[in-house]
Design a protein around this motif. Structure first.
Motif, PDB file in Angstrom:
ATOM      1  N   ASN A  51       9.439   6.654   4.677  1.00 24.23           N
ATOM      2  CA  ASN A  51       8.908   7.331   3.477  1.00 24.23           C
ATOM      3  C   ASN A  51       9.113   6.404   2.285  1.00 24.23           C
ATOM      4  N   ASP A  52       8.102   6.322   1.423  1.00 25.93           N
ATOM      5  CA  ASP A  52       8.227   5.438   0.250  1.00 25.93           C
ATOM      6  C   ASP A  52       8.329   6.200  -1.059  1.00 25.93           C
ATOM      7  N   GLY A  53       8.434   7.538  -0.979  1.00 25.71           N
ATOM      8  CA  GLY A  53       8.594   8.350  -2.182  1.00 25.71           C
ATOM      9  C   GLY A  53       7.312   8.704  -2.891  1.00 25.71           C
ATOM     10  N   SER A  54       6.190   8.133  -2.480  1.00 25.21           N
ATOM     11  CA  SER A  54       4.929   8.378  -3.187  1.00 25.21           C
ATOM     12  C   SER A  54       4.315   9.729  -2.855  1.00 25.21           C
ATOM     13  N   CYS A  55       4.752  10.323  -1.744  1.00 24.01           N
ATOM     14  CA  CYS A  55       4.207  11.620  -1.337  1.00 24.01           C
ATOM     15  C   CYS A  55       5.183  12.288  -0.385  1.00 24.01           C
ATOM     16  N   PHE A  56       4.843  13.490   0.012  1.00 30.72           N
ATOM     17  CA  PHE A  56       5.726  14.235   0.902  1.00 30.72           C
ATOM     18  C   PHE A  56       5.697  13.682   2.331  1.00 30.72           C
ATOM     19  N   GLN A  57       4.547  13.156   2.759  1.00 31.33           N
ATOM     20  CA  GLN A  57       4.401  12.721   4.142  1.00 31.33           C
ATOM     21  C   GLN A  57       5.191  11.446   4.441  1.00 31.33           C
ATOM     22  N   ASP A  58       5.690  11.381   5.666  1.00 24.07           N
ATOM     23  CA  ASP A  58       6.276  10.157   6.206  1.00 24.07           C
ATOM     24  C   ASP A  58       5.205   9.443   7.036  1.00 24.07           C
ATOM     25  N   LEU A  59       5.366   8.150   7.226  1.00 19.02           N
ATOM     26  CA  LEU A  59       4.450   7.395   8.083  1.00 19.02           C
ATOM     27  C   LEU A  59       5.195   6.966   9.345  1.00 19.02           C
ATOM     28  N   GLN A  60       4.624   7.308  10.486  1.00 19.65           N
ATOM     29  CA  GLN A  60       5.205   6.847  11.758  1.00 19.65           C
ATOM     30  C   GLN A  60       4.650   5.475  12.103  1.00 19.65           C
ATOM     31  N   ILE A  61       5.561   4.575  12.476  1.00 18.10           N
ATOM     32  CA  ILE A  61       5.177   3.208  12.797  1.00 18.10           C
ATOM     33  C   ILE A  61       5.714   2.864  14.184  1.00 18.10           C
ATOM     34  N   ILE A 117       3.353  -1.715   4.120  1.00 20.13           N
ATOM     35  CA  ILE A 117       4.051  -0.624   3.444  1.00 20.13           C
ATOM     36  C   ILE A 117       5.514  -1.002   3.276  1.00 20.13           C
ATOM     37  N   LYS A 118       6.126  -0.443   2.244  1.00 18.76           N
ATOM     38  CA  LYS A 118       7.543  -0.674   1.975  1.00 18.76           C
ATOM     39  C   LYS A 118       8.200   0.669   1.668  1.00 18.76           C
ATOM     40  N   GLY A 119       9.338   0.916   2.289  1.00 18.70           N
ATOM     41  CA  GLY A 119      10.004   2.190   2.058  1.00 18.70           C
ATOM     42  C   GLY A 119      11.343   2.245   2.764  1.00 18.70           C
ATOM     43  N   TRP A 120      11.819   3.483   2.995  1.00 19.02           N
ATOM     44  CA  TRP A 120      13.149   3.702   3.548  1.00 19.02           C
ATOM     45  C   TRP A 120      13.050   4.464   4.871  1.00 19.02           C
ATOM     46  N   VAL A 121      13.837   4.050   5.834  1.00 19.69           N
ATOM     47  CA  VAL A 121      13.800   4.651   7.161  1.00 19.69           C
ATOM     48  C   VAL A 121      14.340   6.073   7.111  1.00 19.69           C
ATOM     49  N   LYS A 122      13.526   7.022   7.589  1.00 24.06           N
ATOM     50  CA  LYS A 122      13.969   8.412   7.706  1.00 24.06           C
ATOM     51  C   LYS A 122      14.552   8.668   9.096  1.00 24.06           C
ATOM     52  N   THR A 174       0.856  -1.188   0.000  1.00 17.04           N
ATOM     53  CA  THR A 174       0.000   0.000   0.000  1.00 17.04           C
ATOM     54  C   THR A 174       0.889   1.233   0.000  1.00 17.04           C
ATOM     55  N   LEU A 175       0.576   2.197  -0.851  1.00 19.23           N
ATOM     56  CA  LEU A 175       1.359   3.433  -0.904  1.00 19.23           C
ATOM     57  C   LEU A 175       0.994   4.341   0.267  1.00 19.23           C
ATOM     58  N   ILE A 176       2.006   4.979   0.832  1.00 23.69           N
ATOM     59  CA  ILE A 176       1.760   5.931   1.917  1.00 23.69           C
ATOM     60  C   ILE A 176       0.869   7.070   1.426  1.00 23.69           C
ATOM     61  N   LYS A 177       1.036   7.442   0.167  1.00 19.50           N
ATOM     62  CA  LYS A 177       0.182   8.483  -0.421  1.00 19.50           C
ATOM     63  C   LYS A 177      -1.292   8.116  -0.282  1.00 19.50           C
ATOM     64  N   ASP A 178      -1.632   6.855  -0.572  1.00 22.83           N
ATOM     65  CA  ASP A 178      -3.029   6.420  -0.510  1.00 22.83           C
ATOM     66  C   ASP A 178      -3.546   6.397   0.933  1.00 22.83           C
ATOM     67  N   LEU A 179      -2.658   6.075   1.864  1.00 22.18           N
ATOM     68  CA  LEU A 179      -3.068   6.077   3.272  1.00 22.18           C
ATOM     69  C   LEU A 179      -3.526   7.458   3.710  1.00 22.18           C
TER      70      LEU A 179
END
Length: 461
Positions: free
Chosen positions: A41-51, A22-27, A3-8
């Motif tokens: 962040n997975d590059g799909s949008c500006f926002q990062d996702l906190q997990i 989700i799949k991405g790179w640790v900020k 799932t893209l972070i953008k869609d979330l």
């Protein structure tokens, strides 16, 4: 399925209390005994996702000890967040896709744009460059939509050419000859008839001439592709390889394409506001404080139209001290263009009818014999963003200009043919795509709006 972070973030309610991966790179990563905060962040949008990853999660020690830049996949439940963002994830099954070594060049601390150019292969993982490249994508889509909706056809013009469309000689040669021992003619010159194309060839500096030929059969066309110039310039506004947007329109005059250019710029700005609001807000905060206000002003303001002669008169009468002298017959410099847009008119400006001696051979000569039907579109903060002209459609007129400019008529025989094989008035312009991106993002160096910049002394990556 990923799932893209953008869609979330676009529809967070849809995903609440549901499991996603989700799949991405640790900020960033902050570890405690009981749990860890992992920001991805997975590059799909500006926002990062906190997990939030609990210590009972499988692979916890390895995951919680990961370095910035690690590539991860995490399955978990999307829940409401008590922080700044509306949602976060309760991570259940984290796994590492790609580890990061200690010499990873991007850390949480602030990094200069100059340094990032030295690590261009990873700089898109930063907030700034990922935002730039998303804006670049949307402006490319906007370009195709704008011209296609007008009924213009997207064409592909050659990157290898035997003629210099600008007549400036700033071309990269294309050759397969032995550089150490090239064949020679009886006069001692390099014999390009023995080369791959059996003639001297170059990388193109514009697709305009070929686009003209297609416009004179299809009505309206545009080309959007890479162009090359060997100009030895180290400024923040020049590249050796860059992208150009070049429409050509049959049965159009200078006023038609000037209006077209103004509408195109306004369309790009409006499209950016619609599709890149987070990125524009970021650029305004980090790079240009009045960016959005400046862009809105241009998008909503009528463009002023003056002649080159009127522009020179305004500049001379201003009594402002410029670094470059203002006189009729000399090209306008960026400082002159910015004065016109930012101080005198306080609006975007279209300057027309330039002296023929400072413009290319293909521009239509005015009745005064001294000026040509050329135009530049100037915007506040940048100066020139578009250059165009009505093309010379008179056979003898064009032939005379080719001779005046010291060009070989044989190299342009096919181009001359267009004037005697059912020729018609036509006009067009060129927009340097990177300069448009600079303008809309507020970035000050053109090397920061293209993924792998080429400039004198640099062809890395």
């Amino acid at each position: 399925m990923r799932t893209l972070i953008k869609d979330l973030f676009l529809d967070s309610k849809k995903f609440l209390n549901k499991e996603v991966e989700i799949k991405g790179w640790v900020k960033s990563l902050r570890k405690s005994k009981a749990f860890s905060f992992v920001v991805i962040n997975d590059g799909s949008c500006f926002q990062d996702l906190q997990i939030i990853v609990d210590q009972d999660a499988p692979n916890y020690e390895e995951v919680s000890s990961s370095l910035t830049g690690t590539c991860m996949a995490i399955k978990g439940i999307i829940v409401e967040s008590g922080g700044r963002q509306p949602i976060e994830m309760q991570g259940k099954v984290p796994s590492i896709i790609g580890k990061v070594s200690e010499d990873y060049p991007l850390q949480k601390k602030k990094t200069s744009l100059e340094f990032l150019r030295e690590v261009a292969h990873v700089r898109a993982r930063t907030n700034t460059l990922s935002a730039v490249f998303r804006v670049r994508h949307h402006l490319a889509q906007a370009t195709h939509k704008f011209f296609s909706d007008l009924g213009y056809y997207y064409i592909h013009t050659p990157l290898i050419t035997a003629s210099d469309a600008e007549g400036a000689g700033e071309l990269f040669r294309v050759s397969t000859l032995d550089i150490k021992n090239p064949p020679k003619t009886d006069k001692g010159d390099i014999d390009f008839s023995k080369d791959y194309f059996e003639s001297e060839t170059f990388l193109t500096c514009t697709g305009q001439l070929q686009a003209e030929s297609l416009a004179l059969s299809m009505g309206g066309v545009y080309t959007f592709g890479p162009t090359f110039r060997s100009e030895n310039s180290h400024t923040s506004r020049h590249l050796s390889e860059f992208w150009m947007v070049e429409p050509e329109v049959a049965f159009a005059d200078l006023d038609d394409v000037a209006d077209l250019g103004a509408k195109y710029i306004q369309y790009l700005i409006q499209y950016a506001f619609e599709h890149c609001p987070d990125e524009l807000a970021f650029f305004e905060k980090q790079y240009q404080k009045d960016l959005q206000e400046t862009l809105k002003h241009v998008a909503e303001t009528d463009f002023k139209k003056i002649t080159y002669t009127e522009a020179v008169e305004i500049l001379i009468k201003s009594d402002k001290k410029f670094d470059f002298k203002v006189e009729w017959g000399s090209d306008l410099q960026t400082e002159h263009e910015r004065f016109l847009t930012e101080e005198h008119f306080k609006a975007p400006v279209i300057v027309t009818d330039y002296p023929k001696d400072i413009k290319a051979f293909y521009m239509k000569l005015n009745e005064d014999g001294k000026t040509v039907r050329a135009m530049d579109i100037l915007v506040p903060g940048v100066g020139e963003i578009i250059g165009g002209s009505q093309r010379e459609d008179d056979y003898e007129g064009l032939r005379n200009r080719i001779k005046e400019c010291g060009l070989d008529e044989k190299d342009y025989s096919w181009y001359l043919d267009l004037r005697k094989f059912g020729g018609a008035p036509h006009a067009g312009f060129g927009l340097g795509f990177e300069r448009a991106i600079m303008y809309i993002t507020g970035m000050s160096n053109i090397r920061d709006v293209i993924a792998f910049p080429r400039f004198p002394g640099n062809a890395s990556f």
